[in-house]
Design a protein around this motif. Sequence first.
Motif, PDB file in Angstrom:
ATOM      1  N   GLN A 175     -14.532 -27.181   6.375  1.00 22.63           N
ATOM      2  CA  GLN A 175     -14.502 -26.701   7.761  1.00 22.63           C
ATOM      3  C   GLN A 175     -15.834 -26.109   8.209  1.00 22.63           C
ATOM      4  O   GLN A 175     -16.126 -26.032   9.395  1.00 22.63           O
ATOM      5  CB  GLN A 175     -13.368 -25.674   7.941  1.00 22.63           C
ATOM      6  N   LYS A 176     -16.671 -25.676   7.226  1.00 21.88           N
ATOM      7  CA  LYS A 176     -17.989 -25.129   7.547  1.00 21.88           C
ATOM      8  C   LYS A 176     -19.126 -26.059   7.137  1.00 21.88           C
ATOM      9  O   LYS A 176     -20.298 -25.773   7.395  1.00 21.88           O
ATOM     10  CB  LYS A 176     -18.164 -23.773   6.872  1.00 21.88           C
ATOM     11  N   ASN A 177     -18.755 -27.137   6.447  1.00 22.61           N
ATOM     12  CA  ASN A 177     -19.711 -28.137   5.992  1.00 22.61           C
ATOM     13  C   ASN A 177     -20.860 -27.524   5.195  1.00 22.61           C
ATOM     14  O   ASN A 177     -22.040 -27.812   5.427  1.00 22.61           O
ATOM     15  CB  ASN A 177     -20.274 -28.935   7.174  1.00 22.61           C
ATOM     16  N   LYS A 178     -20.498 -26.658   4.254  1.00 23.88           N
ATOM     17  CA  LYS A 178     -21.519 -26.058   3.397  1.00 23.88           C
ATOM     18  C   LYS A 178     -20.943 -25.734   2.025  1.00 23.88           C
ATOM     19  O   LYS A 178     -19.726 -25.643   1.842  1.00 23.88           O
ATOM     20  CB  LYS A 178     -22.095 -24.797   4.031  1.00 23.88           C
ATOM     21  N   GLU A 179     -21.843 -25.569   1.055  1.00 28.78           N
ATOM     22  CA  GLU A 179     -21.460 -25.273  -0.322  1.00 28.78           C
ATOM     23  C   GLU A 179     -21.881 -23.842  -0.664  1.00 28.78           C
ATOM     24  O   GLU A 179     -23.008 -23.431  -0.363  1.00 28.78           O
ATOM     25  CB  GLU A 179     -22.118 -26.261  -1.279  1.00 28.78           C
ATOM     26  N   ILE A 180     -20.999 -23.089  -1.294  1.00 28.09           N
ATOM     27  CA  ILE A 180     -21.287 -21.714  -1.678  1.00 28.09           C
ATOM     28  C   ILE A 180     -20.757 -21.456  -3.082  1.00 28.09           C
ATOM     29  O   ILE A 180     -20.015 -22.275  -3.645  1.00 28.09           O
ATOM     30  CB  ILE A 180     -20.649 -20.701  -0.700  1.00 28.09           C
ATOM     31  N   LYS A 181     -21.123 -20.311  -3.643  1.00 23.14           N
ATOM     32  CA  LYS A 181     -20.535 -19.882  -4.904  1.00 23.14           C
ATOM     33  C   LYS A 181     -19.120 -19.385  -4.644  1.00 23.14           C
ATOM     34  O   LYS A 181     -18.855 -18.728  -3.633  1.00 23.14           O
ATOM     35  CB  LYS A 181     -21.370 -18.777  -5.539  1.00 23.14           C
ATOM     36  N   ALA A 182     -18.222 -19.655  -5.556  1.00 20.63           N
ATOM     37  CA  ALA A 182     -16.821 -19.270  -5.380  1.00 20.63           C
ATOM     38  C   ALA A 182     -16.667 -17.767  -5.178  1.00 20.63           C
ATOM     39  O   ALA A 182     -15.828 -17.320  -4.391  1.00 20.63           O
ATOM     40  CB  ALA A 182     -16.007 -19.721  -6.590  1.00 20.63           C
ATOM     41  N   SER A 183     -17.486 -16.972  -5.873  1.00 22.33           N
ATOM     42  CA  SER A 183     -17.362 -15.518  -5.786  1.00 22.33           C
ATOM     43  C   SER A 183     -17.643 -14.983  -4.389  1.00 22.33           C
ATOM     44  O   SER A 183     -17.146 -13.920  -4.011  1.00 22.33           O
ATOM     45  CB  SER A 183     -18.308 -14.855  -6.788  1.00 22.33           C
ATOM     46  N   HIS A 184     -18.420 -15.714  -3.591  1.00 21.89           N
ATOM     47  CA  HIS A 184     -18.762 -15.255  -2.243  1.00 21.89           C
ATOM     48  C   HIS A 184     -17.536 -15.162  -1.339  1.00 21.89           C
ATOM     49  O   HIS A 184     -17.531 -14.393  -0.371  1.00 21.89           O
ATOM     50  CB  HIS A 184     -19.796 -16.196  -1.613  1.00 21.89           C
ATOM     51  N   GLN A 231      -8.028  -6.309  -5.233  1.00 19.12           N
ATOM     52  CA  GLN A 231      -7.243  -6.787  -4.096  1.00 19.12           C
ATOM     53  C   GLN A 231      -7.176  -8.308  -4.170  1.00 19.12           C
ATOM     54  O   GLN A 231      -8.130  -9.010  -3.834  1.00 19.12           O
ATOM     55  CB  GLN A 231      -7.872  -6.351  -2.776  1.00 19.12           C
ATOM     56  N   PHE A 232      -6.037  -8.824  -4.617  1.00 21.04           N
ATOM     57  CA  PHE A 232      -5.891 -10.265  -4.838  1.00 21.04           C
ATOM     58  C   PHE A 232      -5.527 -10.946  -3.525  1.00 21.04           C
ATOM     59  O   PHE A 232      -4.547 -10.590  -2.871  1.00 21.04           O
ATOM     60  CB  PHE A 232      -4.818 -10.533  -5.891  1.00 21.04           C
ATOM     61  N   VAL A 233      -6.307 -11.931  -3.151  1.00 19.91           N
ATOM     62  CA  VAL A 233      -6.084 -12.653  -1.897  1.00 19.91           C
ATOM     63  C   VAL A 233      -6.222 -14.155  -2.148  1.00 19.91           C
ATOM     64  O   VAL A 233      -6.762 -14.580  -3.170  1.00 19.91           O
ATOM     65  CB  VAL A 233      -7.097 -12.228  -0.807  1.00 19.91           C
ATOM     66  N   TYR A 234      -5.729 -14.946  -1.212  1.00 15.68           N
ATOM     67  CA  TYR A 234      -5.941 -16.389  -1.318  1.00 15.68           C
ATOM     68  C   TYR A 234      -6.643 -16.899  -0.075  1.00 15.68           C
ATOM     69  O   TYR A 234      -6.395 -16.426   1.037  1.00 15.68           O
ATOM     70  CB  TYR A 234      -4.631 -17.139  -1.573  1.00 15.68           C
ATOM     71  N   TYR A 235      -7.551 -17.818  -0.279  1.00 11.78           N
ATOM     72  CA  TYR A 235      -8.305 -18.421   0.819  1.00 11.78           C
ATOM     73  C   TYR A 235      -7.402 -19.451   1.473  1.00 11.78           C
ATOM     74  O   TYR A 235      -6.951 -20.410   0.816  1.00 11.78           O
ATOM     75  CB  TYR A 235      -9.575 -19.066   0.268  1.00 11.78           C
ATOM     76  N   ASN A 236      -7.104 -19.268   2.752  1.00 11.42           N
ATOM     77  CA  ASN A 236      -6.047 -20.063   3.387  1.00 11.42           C
ATOM     78  C   ASN A 236      -6.507 -21.425   3.913  1.00 11.42           C
ATOM     79  O   ASN A 236      -5.756 -22.078   4.632  1.00 11.42           O
ATOM     80  CB  ASN A 236      -5.400 -19.265   4.528  1.00 11.42           C
ATOM     81  N   LYS A 237      -7.713 -21.832   3.547  1.00 14.60           N
ATOM     82  CA  LYS A 237      -8.183 -23.156   3.944  1.00 14.60           C
ATOM     83  C   LYS A 237      -8.527 -23.972   2.708  1.00 14.60           C
ATOM     84  O   LYS A 237      -8.961 -23.434   1.699  1.00 14.60           O
ATOM     85  CB  LYS A 237      -9.394 -23.027   4.863  1.00 14.60           C
ATOM     86  N   ILE A 238      -8.341 -25.267   2.828  1.00 14.05           N
ATOM     87  CA  ILE A 238      -8.583 -26.141   1.683  1.00 14.05           C
ATOM     88  C   ILE A 238     -10.083 -26.245   1.403  1.00 14.05           C
ATOM     89  O   ILE A 238     -10.905 -26.186   2.327  1.00 14.05           O
ATOM     90  CB  ILE A 238      -7.963 -27.537   1.936  1.00 14.05           C
ATOM     91  N   VAL A 239     -10.438 -26.366   0.124  1.00  9.38           N
ATOM     92  CA  VAL A 239     -11.835 -26.492  -0.284  1.00  9.38           C
ATOM     93  C   VAL A 239     -11.974 -27.709  -1.203  1.00  9.38           C
ATOM     94  O   VAL A 239     -10.981 -28.331  -1.575  1.00  9.38           O
ATOM     95  CB  VAL A 239     -12.315 -25.217  -1.020  1.00  9.38           C
ATOM     96  N   ARG A 240     -13.210 -28.002  -1.561  1.00 14.49           N
ATOM     97  CA  ARG A 240     -13.456 -29.128  -2.472  1.00 14.49           C
ATOM     98  C   ARG A 240     -14.223 -28.615  -3.684  1.00 14.49           C
ATOM     99  O   ARG A 240     -15.284 -28.010  -3.565  1.00 14.49           O
ATOM    100  CB  ARG A 240     -14.233 -30.236  -1.776  1.00 14.49           C
ATOM    101  N   ILE A 241     -13.659 -28.872  -4.871  1.00 15.68           N
ATOM    102  CA  ILE A 241     -14.297 -28.517  -6.141  1.00 15.68           C
ATOM    103  C   ILE A 241     -14.333 -29.760  -7.014  1.00 15.68           C
ATOM    104  O   ILE A 241     -13.297 -30.415  -7.205  1.00 15.68           O
ATOM    105  CB  ILE A 241     -13.531 -27.388  -6.857  1.00 15.68           C
ATOM    106  N   ASN A 242     -15.503 -30.074  -7.527  1.00 12.37           N
ATOM    107  CA  ASN A 242     -15.647 -31.284  -8.349  1.00 12.37           C
ATOM    108  C   ASN A 242     -15.083 -32.511  -7.625  1.00 12.37           C
ATOM    109  O   ASN A 242     -14.397 -33.342  -8.224  1.00 12.37           O
ATOM    110  CB  ASN A 242     -14.954 -31.106  -9.700  1.00 12.37           C
ATOM    111  N   GLU A 243     -15.339 -32.571  -6.329  1.00  5.72           N
ATOM    112  CA  GLU A 243     -14.934 -33.688  -5.478  1.00  5.72           C
ATOM    113  C   GLU A 243     -13.421 -33.755  -5.268  1.00  5.72           C
ATOM    114  O   GLU A 243     -12.903 -34.755  -4.748  1.00  5.72           O
ATOM    115  CB  GLU A 243     -15.439 -35.021  -6.047  1.00  5.72           C
ATOM    116  N   GLN A 244     -12.701 -32.684  -5.642  1.00  8.36           N
ATOM    117  CA  GLN A 244     -11.254 -32.647  -5.487  1.00  8.36           C
ATOM    118  C   GLN A 244     -10.850 -31.584  -4.473  1.00  8.36           C
ATOM    119  O   GLN A 244     -11.373 -30.468  -4.495  1.00  8.36           O
ATOM    120  CB  GLN A 244     -10.581 -32.361  -6.833  1.00  8.36           C
ATOM    121  N   LEU A 245      -9.914 -31.922  -3.586  1.00 12.25           N
ATOM    122  CA  LEU A 245      -9.406 -30.971  -2.616  1.00 12.25           C
ATOM    123  C   LEU A 245      -8.401 -30.045  -3.277  1.00 12.25           C
ATOM    124  O   LEU A 245      -7.502 -30.505  -3.998  1.00 12.25           O
ATOM    125  CB  LEU A 245      -8.748 -31.714  -1.443  1.00 12.25           C
TER     126      LEU A 245
END
Length: 207
Positions: free
Chosen positions: A68-77, A86-100
């Motif tokens: 959705q932002k068309n950029k690559e970042i470190k997961a920790s960011h 504080q455990f949270v989940y990122y509510n948008k899909i991401v791509r890791i190792n070419e996998q959604l």
Amino acid sequence: MLDKRRNSNSKERIDLINRFIGLFGKQVIQSVAADREFVGKNRLAFLNRNEIRYYIRIRNNFKVFLPQKNKEIKASHLFNCFKTNQFVYYNKIVRINEQLCYLSGCKLNSKNIKQDFLIIVSFNKPENAQEEYQKRWQIEMYFKAMKSSVFDIEKTYLQDIQRIEKLILLVMIAFILCYKIGIYLHQINPITIKKHGRKAEVFLNMG
């Protein structure tokens, strides 16, 4: 058993899951949990393709692509702005190792200078990641019992793989019996919880 040193590779891990599916069926798999050493491109692709739910921890510096932002970042960011633990989940899909996939995580209390994170990648239901991943700790306790804590299986002099397999199977059965007996005894006489919140007893030393 693997007839080699070092860890298993992606193919061997996939073969193991396929063997399990062949014996028991895919429908009995609630989820697959694994630590940071076991995330790989081929394995994630296999799990996604077969729609097998998983909760696998990844390293803090793992590269994550945000479509959705068309950029690559470190997961920790994605989790650095939240409070510690504080455990949270990122509510948008991401791509890791070419996998959604989805990401969940939190910033941990760290005794080291470098900040540590618990970051979990999942096929779906990221809101269940913390609860499901915690179940993996039972495996760590099993490994501890199999090794120096209780059964000390590493001191065996066996070298033949088939004999080692039989030995491990027998020790696994013994461990399960001890586990079940422990649950029964706990129901009769619950283990005392100390002031620091930990149990007064964890393992029965059978040495």
